[in-house]
Motif scaffolding. Structure first.
Motif, mmCIF file in Angstrom:
data_model
loop_
_atom_site.group_PDB
_atom_site.id
_atom_site.type_symbol
_atom_site.label_atom_id
_atom_site.label_comp_id
_atom_site.label_asym_id
_atom_site.label_seq_id
_atom_site.Cartn_x
_atom_site.Cartn_y
_atom_site.Cartn_z
ATOM 1 N N MET A 1 -25.302 26.565 -7.267
ATOM 2 C CA MET A 1 -23.385 26.573 -7.037
ATOM 3 C C MET A 1 -23.500 26.007 -8.047
ATOM 4 O O MET A 1 -23.989 24.673 -8.067
ATOM 5 C CB MET A 1 -23.360 26.141 -5.632
ATOM 6 N N THR A 2 -22.235 25.664 -9.065
ATOM 7 C CA THR A 2 -21.747 24.970 -10.042
ATOM 8 C C THR A 2 -20.533 23.784 -9.175
ATOM 9 O O THR A 2 -19.924 24.449 -8.200
ATOM 10 C CB THR A 2 -20.604 25.225 -11.045
ATOM 11 N N GLU A 3 -20.554 22.812 -9.412
ATOM 12 C CA GLU A 3 -19.796 21.742 -8.839
ATOM 13 C C GLU A 3 -18.611 21.281 -10.067
ATOM 14 O O GLU A 3 -18.837 21.492 -10.224
ATOM 15 C CB GLU A 3 -20.899 20.582 -8.811
ATOM 16 N N ILE A 4 -17.120 21.754 -8.587
ATOM 17 C CA ILE A 4 -16.536 21.821 -9.449
ATOM 18 C C ILE A 4 -15.522 20.326 -9.206
ATOM 19 O O ILE A 4 -16.289 20.007 -8.459
ATOM 20 C CB ILE A 4 -15.505 22.394 -9.376
ATOM 21 N N THR A 5 -15.361 19.377 -10.772
ATOM 22 C CA THR A 5 -15.316 18.062 -10.241
ATOM 23 C C THR A 5 -13.837 18.253 -10.631
ATOM 24 O O THR A 5 -13.164 18.131 -11.848
ATOM 25 C CB THR A 5 -15.459 17.440 -11.225
ATOM 26 N N ASP A 6 -13.164 17.654 -10.083
ATOM 27 C CA ASP A 6 -11.147 17.653 -10.521
ATOM 28 C C ASP A 6 -11.120 16.414 -10.421
ATOM 29 O O ASP A 6 -11.244 15.093 -9.882
ATOM 30 C CB ASP A 6 -10.985 17.510 -8.731
ATOM 31 N N THR A 7 -10.887 16.026 -12.037
ATOM 32 C CA THR A 7 -10.295 14.326 -12.933
ATOM 33 C C THR A 7 -8.890 14.216 -12.420
ATOM 34 O O THR A 7 -8.746 13.193 -12.980
ATOM 35 C CB THR A 7 -10.363 14.591 -14.061
ATOM 36 N N ARG A 8 -8.151 15.245 -11.458
ATOM 37 C CA ARG A 8 -7.034 14.781 -11.666
ATOM 38 C C ARG A 8 -6.875 13.605 -10.951
ATOM 39 O O ARG A 8 -7.196 13.299 -9.902
ATOM 40 C CB ARG A 8 -5.585 15.627 -11.159
ATOM 41 N N ARG A 9 -5.283 12.768 -11.237
ATOM 42 C CA ARG A 9 -5.783 11.492 -9.714
ATOM 43 C C ARG A 9 -4.033 11.465 -9.358
ATOM 44 O O ARG A 9 -3.240 11.882 -10.259
ATOM 45 C CB ARG A 9 -5.572 10.041 -11.219
ATOM 46 N N TYR A 10 -3.839 10.683 -7.724
ATOM 47 C CA TYR A 10 -3.155 11.170 -7.266
ATOM 48 C C TYR A 10 -2.321 9.788 -6.854
ATOM 49 O O TYR A 10 -3.544 9.333 -6.696
ATOM 50 C CB TYR A 10 -2.991 12.728 -6.175
ATOM 51 N N GLY A 11 -0.945 9.564 -7.135
ATOM 52 C CA GLY A 11 -0.623 8.715 -6.801
ATOM 53 C C GLY A 11 1.347 8.464 -7.510
ATOM 54 O O GLY A 11 1.828 9.418 -7.706
ATOM 55 N N LEU A 12 1.219 7.397 -6.631
ATOM 56 C CA LEU A 12 2.991 7.186 -6.554
ATOM 57 C C LEU A 12 2.920 5.793 -7.321
ATOM 58 O O LEU A 12 2.912 5.129 -7.528
ATOM 59 C CB LEU A 12 3.921 6.652 -5.155
ATOM 60 N N THR A 13 4.303 6.183 -7.924
ATOM 61 C CA THR A 13 5.087 5.279 -9.307
ATOM 62 C C THR A 13 5.690 3.891 -8.088
ATOM 63 O O THR A 13 5.832 4.691 -6.788
ATOM 64 C CB THR A 13 6.287 5.754 -9.994
ATOM 65 N N HIS A 14 5.810 2.827 -8.549
ATOM 66 C CA HIS A 14 6.773 2.392 -8.268
ATOM 67 C C HIS A 14 8.061 3.087 -7.906
ATOM 68 O O HIS A 14 8.437 2.531 -6.319
ATOM 69 C CB HIS A 14 7.212 1.213 -9.006
ATOM 70 N N LEU A 15 8.558 3.786 -8.025
ATOM 71 C CA LEU A 15 9.854 4.107 -7.303
ATOM 72 C C LEU A 15 9.538 5.004 -6.279
ATOM 73 O O LEU A 15 10.438 5.721 -5.348
ATOM 74 C CB LEU A 15 10.729 4.980 -9.060
ATOM 75 N N ASP A 16 8.692 5.576 -6.347
ATOM 76 C CA ASP A 16 8.179 6.678 -5.586
ATOM 77 C C ASP A 16 7.904 6.478 -4.216
ATOM 78 O O ASP A 16 8.122 6.979 -3.222
ATOM 79 C CB ASP A 16 7.011 7.602 -6.115
ATOM 80 N N TYR A 17 6.934 5.189 -4.462
ATOM 81 C CA TYR A 17 6.975 4.318 -3.302
ATOM 82 C C TYR A 17 7.888 3.851 -2.349
ATOM 83 O O TYR A 17 8.718 3.813 -1.129
ATOM 84 C CB TYR A 17 5.656 3.113 -3.472
ATOM 85 N N LEU A 18 9.271 3.053 -3.392
ATOM 86 C CA LEU A 18 10.413 2.745 -2.432
ATOM 87 C C LEU A 18 11.686 3.816 -2.150
ATOM 88 O O LEU A 18 11.229 3.989 -1.036
ATOM 89 C CB LEU A 18 11.135 1.820 -3.356
ATOM 90 N N GLU A 19 11.237 5.057 -2.723
ATOM 91 C CA GLU A 19 12.086 6.315 -2.610
ATOM 92 C C GLU A 19 10.891 6.493 -0.933
ATOM 93 O O GLU A 19 12.104 6.833 -0.308
ATOM 94 C CB GLU A 19 12.147 6.907 -3.094
ATOM 95 N N SER A 20 10.091 6.798 -1.057
ATOM 96 C CA SER A 20 9.315 7.425 0.117
ATOM 97 C C SER A 20 10.024 6.378 2.315
ATOM 98 O O SER A 20 9.771 6.425 2.576
ATOM 99 C CB SER A 20 8.036 7.267 -0.068
ATOM 100 N N GLU A 21 9.675 4.627 1.060
ATOM 101 C CA GLU A 21 9.928 3.845 2.813
ATOM 102 C C GLU A 21 11.124 4.095 2.832
ATOM 103 O O GLU A 21 10.709 3.732 3.998
ATOM 104 C CB GLU A 21 9.324 2.956 1.585
ATOM 105 N N ALA A 22 12.158 4.142 2.229
ATOM 106 C CA ALA A 22 13.263 4.231 2.555
ATOM 107 C C ALA A 22 14.070 4.750 3.260
ATOM 108 O O ALA A 22 14.549 5.145 3.824
ATOM 109 C CB ALA A 22 14.545 3.979 1.391
ATOM 110 N N ILE A 23 13.195 6.182 2.784
ATOM 111 C CA ILE A 23 13.112 7.647 3.700
ATOM 112 C C ILE A 23 12.862 7.689 4.552
ATOM 113 O O ILE A 23 13.286 8.177 5.755
ATOM 114 C CB ILE A 23 12.779 8.920 2.516
#
Length: 306
Positions: A1-23
């Motif tokens: 079975m071929t292992e699939i490696t997802d190299t994408r990185r998930y994260g919030l920018t500084h503004l994304d974090y502030l927006e999420s916190e305020a909401i």
């Protein structure tokens, strides 16, 4: 079975974090309180806060009214923007009028003509008349020392007063909104934002703000080292020379007390560059009411001011 490696990185920018916190905070105050409201003056911080509220409850309507304590000394451009934005969103606007309170004898105008301090009893009466158990405001901790002390959920007693030595802990973003009859909560979704964050967010979201925030040639005069624009509420005294200067407003409030700053920033990007280089807060640079004493803001907040 071929292992699939997802190299994408998930994260919030500084503004994304502030927006999420305020909401999250806005949703939390609505969930925990029977009858909340949001202060909306048409200034940049309240504009961003209302934008966040619209996002928080989309695609549904904003489930609370907006409140403005009108001193009668507001900038015309800001009031026009306030009314237009409220109409666009279909939100109910509650206006507490300081001039009406003066006429009714609820408050007495200061001999200096300033109505800043007498906003407090009008705010308290407006909240009481409409049964508002919680009020959200756009204050930020970077603005002023007294605001830096205050919690996100700020408990007020049955006189609307704030005790800086008696505040509730907010560990792990757990907010205690429990109140007894007559008590209330003031809530600050933008507590952790800075002035620079506000403008970066305005740029990212394409948010419109009143033209008064951008540089233009205006007739001004110097008073206490600050530039005051000549308008119907603010006139030069004897010996104060009127001249033309390119200025803009970093904050908008009572037109008799709010000064402009020298600036060539005519776009959002230019405003961001300007703020990034400054080392003085907008209230320190432009608000004559905070120069009364080192504790001016804290004294007013203890009395019930926002």
């Amino acid at each position: 079975m071929t292992e699939i490696t997802d190299t994408r990185r998930y994260g919030l920018t500084h503004l994304d974090y502030l927006e999420s916190e305020a909401i999250f905070i806005i949703r939390e105050i609505v969930a925990e309180n029977e009858n909340p409201g949001m202060l909306f003056s048409g200034g940049k911080d309240s504009i961003v806060m209302l934008h966040l509220a619209a996002k928080a409850f989309a695609p549904g309507p904003i489930p609370f009214p907006v409140v403005h304590i009108d001193t009668g000394h507001n900038f015309d451009e800001v009031l026009e923007f306030r009314d237009r934005r409220v109409s666009e969103l279909g939100v109910r606007l509650i206006v507490g009028s300081v001039p009406e309170a003066i006429e009714a004898g609820l408050v007495r105008e200061d001999p200096s003509g300033s109505r800043n301090r007498i906003q407090t009893p009008v705010l308290l009466k407006t909240a009481e008349d409409h049964g508002l158990s919680a009020l959200m405001g756009g204050a930020r901790r970077d603005e002023e020392k007294a605001r830096a002390k205050e919690r996100v959920f700020s408990f007020r007693d049955d006189f609307g007063q704030w005790d800086p030595k008696n505040q509730r802990p907010e560990l792990w973003a757990l907010y205690n909104g429990r109140i007894h009859p007559g008590e209330s909560i003031r809530c600050f979704p933008l507590s952790n934002w800075t002035e620079l964050d506000i403008w970066h967010y305005i740029a990212r979201e394409g948010i419109e703000v009143p033209a008064i925030y951008y540089a233009a040639e205006r007739e001004v005069f110097l008073r206490n080292g600050m530039y005051f624009a000549v308008n119907q509420h603010c006139r030069p005294k004897e010996g104060e020379e009127v001249f033309t200067k390119t200025v803009r407003y970093r904050t908008v409030g009572d037109a008799t007390l709010t000064a402009a700053v020298p600036s060539d920033a005519r776009t959002v990007e230019a405003v961001i560059d300007e703020i990034a280089a400054t080392r003085i807060t907008e209230r320190g640079a432009t608000r004559g009411d905070d120069k009364v004493s080192e504790a001016a803001m804290e004294d007013r907040k203890k009395e019930g001011y926002f």
